[in-house]
Scaffold this active site. Structure first.
Site, PDB file in Angstrom:
ATOM      1  N   ASP A 179       0.888  -1.158   0.000  1.00 39.13           N
ATOM      2  CA  ASP A 179       0.000   0.000   0.000  1.00 39.13           C
ATOM      3  C   ASP A 179       0.925   1.206   0.000  1.00 39.13           C
ATOM      4  O   ASP A 179       1.521   1.546   1.027  1.00 39.13           O
ATOM      5  CB  ASP A 179      -0.896  -0.006   1.241  1.00 39.13           C
ATOM      6  CG  ASP A 179      -1.954   1.091   1.211  1.00 39.13           C
ATOM      7  OD1 ASP A 179      -1.646   2.191   0.703  1.00 39.13           O
ATOM      8  OD2 ASP A 179      -3.078   0.864   1.687  1.00 39.13           O
ATOM      9  N   HIS A 180       1.063   1.861  -1.156  1.00 45.74           N
ATOM     10  CA  HIS A 180       2.149   2.833  -1.290  1.00 45.74           C
ATOM     11  C   HIS A 180       2.003   4.027  -0.352  1.00 45.74           C
ATOM     12  O   HIS A 180       2.979   4.721  -0.075  1.00 45.74           O
ATOM     13  CB  HIS A 180       2.276   3.298  -2.744  1.00 45.74           C
ATOM     14  CG  HIS A 180       1.202   4.234  -3.216  1.00 45.74           C
ATOM     15  ND1 HIS A 180       0.061   3.804  -3.832  1.00 45.74           N
ATOM     16  CD2 HIS A 180       1.117   5.579  -3.145  1.00 45.74           C
ATOM     17  CE1 HIS A 180      -0.691   4.846  -4.129  1.00 45.74           C
ATOM     18  NE2 HIS A 180      -0.082   5.936  -3.730  1.00 45.74           N
ATOM     19  N   HIS A 242      -5.835   2.724   1.466  1.00 46.86           N
ATOM     20  CA  HIS A 242      -5.013   3.870   1.846  1.00 46.86           C
ATOM     21  C   HIS A 242      -5.513   4.598   3.092  1.00 46.86           C
ATOM     22  O   HIS A 242      -4.772   4.804   4.051  1.00 46.86           O
ATOM     23  CB  HIS A 242      -4.971   4.886   0.692  1.00 46.86           C
ATOM     24  CG  HIS A 242      -4.371   4.375  -0.566  1.00 46.86           C
ATOM     25  ND1 HIS A 242      -3.346   3.455  -0.593  1.00 46.86           N
ATOM     26  CD2 HIS A 242      -4.627   4.672  -1.859  1.00 46.86           C
ATOM     27  CE1 HIS A 242      -3.005   3.212  -1.847  1.00 46.86           C
ATOM     28  NE2 HIS A 242      -3.773   3.938  -2.627  1.00 46.86           N
TER      29      HIS A 242
END
Length: 471
Positions: A179-180, A242
């Site tokens: 999950d960047h 996110h």
């Protein structure tokens, strides 16, 4: 956590979706920047894969050279040549990965006995399980680290099926659910801000904080990703991943250690204490013109905007609302956390009109923190004015070069550090929280492009409203 001085063993990087949008925008630029900074192993090979071949290896390298030379300022041709020289492509699909397996084995043999394999699955959710099955059949997952992109499934049932498929071929310590947002310097700085500052941590609770906003508006439309959005929607794409992950960092209890086990345990406790989302306190929206996008149904009911009221029923946060908002085609692109503090009692200064103090964290690549405080206005009257104290971490230490999120996370996979990756129990619980909304989704309300979403969402936080747009 591992350190910058780690000596990494040789690696074979296997990148599925190597001709796709994510690879072009993030993954290959990430590899380039890591190579330029000397953070890749001394010996490595990169094997791109996908259903359709981009041509010969030379043609594949040429197209990537053009893309990277365009997207990266001041490209170092020596670094780029060295990276592309290690790059090949091998077509594969869920039914047949034999030639890919042979190419990986050849690369591994050339790099020595201590070589590691890193497999990155940048594929749509529907293709994930079949590809994992193929990797298992071909023996590619043995000892490998496997990176999977979000969303991790599309609902609770599919997430559990995906997890079961993964566990048939790899163990949990081999899985890196990326999950960047968690790779961003500013998100990690939440931990430093809280746990390294005695001024802040004692006030980080329901006695002092009235509400929390996590706001991630985006100016861009779906940008030719109509088919992805039709299958996924904003809730699955952004809220269940996110924004909830950021909420976990904001709301967690102090971990005993800053390691993968301690941090993820505390984050999982936050999710366990969250109430399932109440559909009556969720607003869906769809921007005007979405149905005219390529690969979007003329009568689509898919949401491109979501606003949610959430609660974390722990002693620290009982009764404090968390407001999550995100969407496409909105008034600006920002990533902002706002903690609104309770106003001191007795109103000694009368109706000053300035409102409560707010602590604002901008989740940019260069973290910025600001605090709105009240002080006496200069002059003969006891009147107030508002001043903003700002901290720009990059300005304070200009020699530092923060890693872009994908660069940091790719480096962590090579190190075997799962601290900033999502664990299976977190994924399962977050889908549980979303299940009531997925089963009875609110009608998506239309909103104009460039606006702040449907009017019904503007009032979700009450009279105070949203921090964004800035007053």
């Amino acid at each position: 956590m591992a350190t910058e001085t780690d000596i990494l063993p040789p690696h074979v990087f296997v990148l599925f979706g190597a001709t796709g949008d994510l690879a072009s925008r993030k993954l290959f630029p990430g590899f380039y920047h890591l190579a330029a900074a000397g953070r890749l192993p001394d010996d490595y090979a990169v094997i791109g894969s996908g259903r359709h071949s981009p041509g010969t290896d030379e043609e594949f390298r040429g197209s990537l050279r053009d893309a990277l030379s365009t997207s990266i300022d001041d490209v170092d041709t020596d670094v780029l040549d060295a990276l592309l020289g290690r790059l090949t492509f091998e077509a594969s699909n869920a039914d047949d990965g034999s030639e890919l397996a042979a190419a990986v084995e050849k690369a591994r043999s050339s790099l020595g006995e201590d070589v590691r394999t890193l497999i990155y699955l940048s594929v749509p959710p529907a293709a994930m399980q079949p590809m994992i099955g193929m990797l298992g059949r071909e023996g590619l997952t043995e000892g490998a680290r496997l990176v999977t992109e979000k969303p991790f499934g599309t609902d609770l049932a599919s997430a559990r099926e995906l997890d079961a498929t993964l566990k048939e071929v790899v163990s949990e310590d081999q899985i890196f659910r990326i999950d960047h947002f968690l790779g961003k310097e500013a998100v990690q700085n939440i931990l430093a801000l809280r746990f390294a500052n005695g001024l802040i941590e004692p006030a980080w609770n329901r006695d002092h904080i009235a509400s929390v906003q996590i706001d991630v508006p985006e100016e861009l439309t779906v940008e030719g990703r109509g088919s992805f959005y039709e299958a996924t929607g904003c809730l699955r794409d952004m809220i269940s991943t996110h924004l909830c992950q950021v909420l976990g960092f904001v709301a967690m209890e102090p971990p005993v250690h800053l390691d993968a086990t301690s941090l993820r345990n505390e984050k999982a406790k936050v999710f366990a204490a969250m109430r399932p989302f109440d559909p009556d306190r969720v607003v869906f929206g769809q921007y005007e013109g979405y149905r005219d996008e390529d690969d979007v149904a003329d009568d689509s009911r898919v949401e491109t905007f979501v606003a949610v009221e959430a609660y974390v029923d722990t002693e620290r946060w009982q009764g404090v609302p968390f407001y999550l908002r995100t969407g496409k085609a909105l008034g600006t692109s920002r990533r902002t956390i706002t903690l609104t503090f309770r106003t001191p009692p007795m109103d000694r200064f009368g109706d000053n009109g300035y409102g409560p103090n707010e602590l604002v964290l901008e989740l940019t690549d260069s973290p910025r923190i600001s605090v709105d405080l009240h002080a006496k206005r200069p002059g003969p009257e006891m009147a107030l004015t508002t001043s903003t104290l700002s901290l720009d971490v990059t300005d304070d230490d200009p020699d530092d070069e923060p890693l872009e999120a994908y660069e940091r996370l790719l480096l962590d996979v090579m190190r075997g550090d799962q601290t900033l990756f999502t664990r299976s129990d977190e994924v399962d619980r977050l889908w549980q929280l979303c299940e009531s909304v997925l089963e009875a989704p609110p009608d998506p309300l239309p909103y104009a492009q460039g606006s702040w979403g449907p009017d019904e969402a503007l009032g979700l936080p009450g009279p105070r409203g949203w921090r964004l747009p800035d007053a």
